[in-house]
Motif scaffolding. Structure first.
Motif, PDB file in Angstrom:
ATOM      1  N   ILE A  64     -47.257   6.821  27.103  1.00 16.76           N
ATOM      2  CA  ILE A  64     -47.127   8.146  26.499  1.00 16.76           C
ATOM      3  C   ILE A  64     -46.735   7.940  25.048  1.00 16.76           C
ATOM      4  CG2 ILE A  64     -45.958  10.376  26.598  1.00 16.76           C
ATOM      5  CD1 ILE A  64     -45.322   9.721  29.570  1.00 16.76           C
ATOM      6  N   THR A  65     -47.547   8.484  24.139  1.00 15.12           N
ATOM      7  CA  THR A  65     -47.270   8.337  22.718  1.00 15.12           C
ATOM      8  C   THR A  65     -47.307   9.702  22.039  1.00 15.12           C
ATOM      9  OG1 THR A  65     -49.589   7.941  22.182  1.00 15.12           O
ATOM     10  CG2 THR A  65     -48.228   6.007  22.594  1.00 15.12           C
ATOM     11  N   SER A  66     -46.565   9.796  20.958  1.00 17.94           N
ATOM     12  CA  SER A  66     -46.555  10.989  20.128  1.00 17.94           C
ATOM     13  C   SER A  66     -46.708  10.533  18.691  1.00 17.94           C
ATOM     14  CB  SER A  66     -45.249  11.757  20.325  1.00 17.94           C
ATOM     15  OG  SER A  66     -45.173  12.834  19.441  1.00 17.94           O
ATOM     16  N   GLU A  67     -47.778  10.979  18.046  1.00 14.69           N
ATOM     17  CA  GLU A  67     -48.024  10.557  16.667  1.00 14.69           C
ATOM     18  C   GLU A  67     -48.723  11.670  15.904  1.00 14.69           C
ATOM     19  OE1 GLU A  67     -50.132   6.919  14.179  1.00 14.69           O
ATOM     20  OE2 GLU A  67     -50.341   6.995  16.341  1.00 14.69           O
ATOM     21  N   ASP A  68     -48.145  12.036  14.776  1.00 20.31           N
ATOM     22  CA  ASP A  68     -48.717  13.055  13.892  1.00 20.31           C
ATOM     23  C   ASP A  68     -49.073  14.342  14.627  1.00 20.31           C
ATOM     24  OD1 ASP A  68     -48.516  11.314  11.696  1.00 20.31           O
ATOM     25  OD2 ASP A  68     -50.472  10.434  12.111  1.00 20.31           O
ATOM     26  N   GLY A  69     -48.175  14.797  15.492  1.00 16.98           N
ATOM     27  CA  GLY A  69     -48.386  16.056  16.194  1.00 16.98           C
ATOM     28  C   GLY A  69     -49.347  15.983  17.362  1.00 16.98           C
ATOM     29  N   LEU A  70     -49.688  14.787  17.805  1.00 16.29           N
ATOM     30  CA  LEU A  70     -50.601  14.616  18.934  1.00 16.29           C
ATOM     31  C   LEU A  70     -49.904  13.829  20.042  1.00 16.29           C
ATOM     32  CD1 LEU A  70     -53.588  15.248  19.693  1.00 16.29           C
ATOM     33  CD2 LEU A  70     -54.108  12.910  18.995  1.00 16.29           C
ATOM     34  N   LEU A  71     -49.788  14.450  21.204  1.00 15.63           N
ATOM     35  CA  LEU A  71     -49.193  13.798  22.373  1.00 15.63           C
ATOM     36  C   LEU A  71     -50.333  13.240  23.219  1.00 15.63           C
ATOM     37  CD1 LEU A  71     -46.611  13.361  24.190  1.00 15.63           C
ATOM     38  CD2 LEU A  71     -47.343  15.434  25.376  1.00 15.63           C
ATOM     39  N   ASP A 106     -45.667  23.020  16.005  1.00 17.86           N
ATOM     40  CA  ASP A 106     -44.761  22.550  14.944  1.00 17.86           C
ATOM     41  C   ASP A 106     -43.300  22.561  15.359  1.00 17.86           C
ATOM     42  OD1 ASP A 106     -46.888  22.129  13.255  1.00 17.86           O
ATOM     43  OD2 ASP A 106     -46.759  24.130  12.351  1.00 17.86           O
ATOM     44  N   ASN A 107     -42.949  23.357  16.360  1.00 18.17           N
ATOM     45  CA  ASN A 107     -41.531  23.482  16.721  1.00 18.17           C
ATOM     46  C   ASN A 107     -41.096  22.518  17.824  1.00 18.17           C
ATOM     47  OD1 ASN A 107     -42.945  24.783  18.791  1.00 18.17           O
ATOM     48  ND2 ASN A 107     -41.361  26.317  19.108  1.00 18.17           N
ATOM     49  N   ILE A 108     -41.702  21.357  17.910  1.00 16.49           N
ATOM     50  CA  ILE A 108     -41.328  20.331  18.896  1.00 16.49           C
ATOM     51  C   ILE A 108     -40.533  19.227  18.200  1.00 16.49           C
ATOM     52  CG2 ILE A 108     -42.234  18.463  20.368  1.00 16.49           C
ATOM     53  CD1 ILE A 108     -42.493  21.134  21.659  1.00 16.49           C
ATOM     54  N   GLU A 109     -39.457  18.800  18.825  1.00 16.65           N
ATOM     55  CA  GLU A 109     -38.720  17.634  18.350  1.00 16.65           C
ATOM     56  C   GLU A 109     -39.349  16.403  19.012  1.00 16.65           C
ATOM     57  OE1 GLU A 109     -34.491  17.836  18.601  1.00 16.65           O
ATOM     58  OE2 GLU A 109     -34.435  19.909  17.886  1.00 16.65           O
ATOM     59  N   GLU A 110     -40.238  15.750  18.300  1.00 11.87           N
ATOM     60  CA  GLU A 110     -40.998  14.636  18.865  1.00 11.87           C
ATOM     61  C   GLU A 110     -40.110  13.469  19.281  1.00 11.87           C
ATOM     62  OE1 GLU A 110     -44.861  13.548  17.204  1.00 11.87           O
ATOM     63  OE2 GLU A 110     -44.673  15.254  15.848  1.00 11.87           O
ATOM     64  N   GLU A 111     -38.917  13.369  18.701  1.00 11.42           N
ATOM     65  CA  GLU A 111     -37.998  12.282  19.055  1.00 11.42           C
ATOM     66  C   GLU A 111     -37.263  12.570  20.364  1.00 11.42           C
ATOM     67  OE1 GLU A 111     -37.103  14.244  16.121  1.00 11.42           O
ATOM     68  OE2 GLU A 111     -38.811  13.295  15.178  1.00 11.42           O
ATOM     69  N   LEU A 126     -40.473  18.761  26.594  1.00 10.70           N
ATOM     70  CA  LEU A 126     -40.593  18.675  25.143  1.00 10.70           C
ATOM     71  C   LEU A 126     -39.664  19.718  24.528  1.00 10.70           C
ATOM     72  CD1 LEU A 126     -43.800  18.534  26.453  1.00 10.70           C
ATOM     73  CD2 LEU A 126     -44.001  17.496  24.229  1.00 10.70           C
ATOM     74  N   LYS A 127     -38.568  19.232  23.975  1.00 13.86           N
ATOM     75  CA  LYS A 127     -37.535  20.115  23.441  1.00 13.86           C
ATOM     76  C   LYS A 127     -38.038  20.824  22.183  1.00 13.86           C
ATOM     77  CE  LYS A 127     -32.709  20.139  22.069  1.00 13.86           C
ATOM     78  NZ  LYS A 127     -31.532  19.329  21.806  1.00 13.86           N
ATOM     79  N   LYS A 128     -37.749  22.119  22.121  1.00  9.66           N
ATOM     80  CA  LYS A 128     -38.134  22.911  20.963  1.00  9.66           C
ATOM     81  C   LYS A 128     -37.108  22.716  19.847  1.00  9.66           C
ATOM     82  CE  LYS A 128     -40.439  26.651  23.436  1.00  9.66           C
ATOM     83  NZ  LYS A 128     -40.398  28.105  23.727  1.00  9.66           N
ATOM     84  N   SER A 129     -37.585  22.742  18.639  1.00 13.69           N
ATOM     85  CA  SER A 129     -36.738  22.700  17.451  1.00 13.69           C
ATOM     86  C   SER A 129     -36.712  24.102  16.858  1.00 13.69           C
ATOM     87  CB  SER A 129     -37.306  21.721  16.427  1.00 13.69           C
ATOM     88  OG  SER A 129     -36.660  21.884  15.198  1.00 13.69           O
ATOM     89  N   PHE A 130     -35.528  24.573  16.573  1.00 12.08           N
ATOM     90  CA  PHE A 130     -35.410  25.920  16.026  1.00 12.08           C
ATOM     91  C   PHE A 130     -35.137  25.902  14.520  1.00 12.08           C
ATOM     92  CE2 PHE A 130     -34.555  26.303  20.527  1.00 12.08           C
ATOM     93  CZ  PHE A 130     -35.427  27.334  20.857  1.00 12.08           C
ATOM     94  N   LYS A 131     -35.271  24.729  13.916  1.00 13.06           N
ATOM     95  CA  LYS A 131     -35.049  24.606  12.472  1.00 13.06           C
ATOM     96  C   LYS A 131     -35.993  25.506  11.686  1.00 13.06           C
ATOM     97  CE  LYS A 131     -33.978  19.794  13.114  1.00 13.06           C
ATOM     98  NZ  LYS A 131     -34.515  18.466  12.940  1.00 13.06           N
ATOM     99  N   ALA A 132     -37.265  25.418  11.985  1.00 11.43           N
ATOM    100  CA  ALA A 132     -38.266  26.186  11.241  1.00 11.43           C
ATOM    101  C   ALA A 132     -38.122  27.678  11.483  1.00 11.43           C
ATOM    102  CB  ALA A 132     -39.663  25.727  11.625  1.00 11.43           C
ATOM    103  N   LEU A 133     -37.585  28.055  12.641  1.00 10.77           N
ATOM    104  CA  LEU A 133     -37.465  29.461  12.964  1.00 10.77           C
ATOM    105  C   LEU A 133     -36.318  30.125  12.213  1.00 10.77           C
ATOM    106  CD1 LEU A 133     -38.013  29.308  16.824  1.00 10.77           C
ATOM    107  CD2 LEU A 133     -39.698  29.823  15.055  1.00 10.77           C
ATOM    108  N   HIS A 134     -35.327  29.349  11.737  1.00  9.71           N
ATOM    109  CA  HIS A 134     -34.172  29.917  11.058  1.00  9.71           C
ATOM    110  C   HIS A 134     -34.355  29.973   9.548  1.00  9.71           C
ATOM    111  CE1 HIS A 134     -31.906  30.163  14.729  1.00  9.71           C
ATOM    112  NE2 HIS A 134     -32.135  28.897  14.971  1.00  9.71           N
ATOM    113  N   ASN A 135     -35.377  29.297   9.040  1.00  4.87           N
ATOM    114  CA  ASN A 135     -35.614  29.324   7.600  1.00  4.87           C
ATOM    115  C   ASN A 135     -36.290  30.638   7.227  1.00  4.87           C
ATOM    116  OD1 ASN A 135     -34.581  26.778   7.448  1.00  4.87           O
ATOM    117  ND2 ASN A 135     -36.572  25.753   7.469  1.00  4.87           N
TER     118      ASN A 135
END
Length: 142
Positions: A64-71, A106-111, A126-135
């Protein structure tokens, strides 16, 4: 009905149509679903939950790999059985593989992707990132 000898002369319209509709083209699915495992994706509040039906594999068979927004999820397995007796040898082998790719939002924390495999079911969280949603940005009109 298929025969070894199609006809003994010029084909008739009827025999040409029978040959066309009885060809292997119409007996095979458009996409071979055996090579692509079924996937369910749920959009939860804090994550995306992906479940993939992939029986017959061991967890070591998966990559399983994640690279440049592609799982990308792929797996490969093979087995071999050999039996030797006094007057014969029998050798059987089988292999199976697949690869599926998904564009990540875009709202995925790939790490922070978690995976588990049990009883033929691969699960990814796949955990969501809420960083972009708060800006918040005000856009001026020209």
């Amino acid at each position: 009905m298929k025969t070894l000898v199609k006809s003994n002369g010029f084909p008739t319209l009827r025999s040409a149509m029978e040959d066309f509709f009885n060809s292997d083209f119409f007996n095979k699915p458009f996409m071979d679903t055996e090579s692509l495992p079924a996937v369910n994706i749920r959009d939860e509040e804090n994550s995306y939950e992906l479940e993939m039906s992939a029986p017959g594999f061991n967890k070591e068979d998966f990559k399983i790999t994640s690279e440049d927004g592609l799982l990308t999820i792929s797996a490969e397995t093979s087995s071999e059985h050999r039996e030797e007796k006094k007057n014969y040898t029998r050798k059987e082998f089988a292999s199976s593989s697949f690869s599926r790719s998904f564009s990540l939002p875009d709202n995925i924390e790939e790490e922070d992707v978690k995976a588990s495999y049990k009883n033929g079911l691969l699960k990814l969280s796949l955990k969501k990132s809420f960083k972009a949603l708060h800006n918040k940005k005000e856009i001026s009109i020209d």
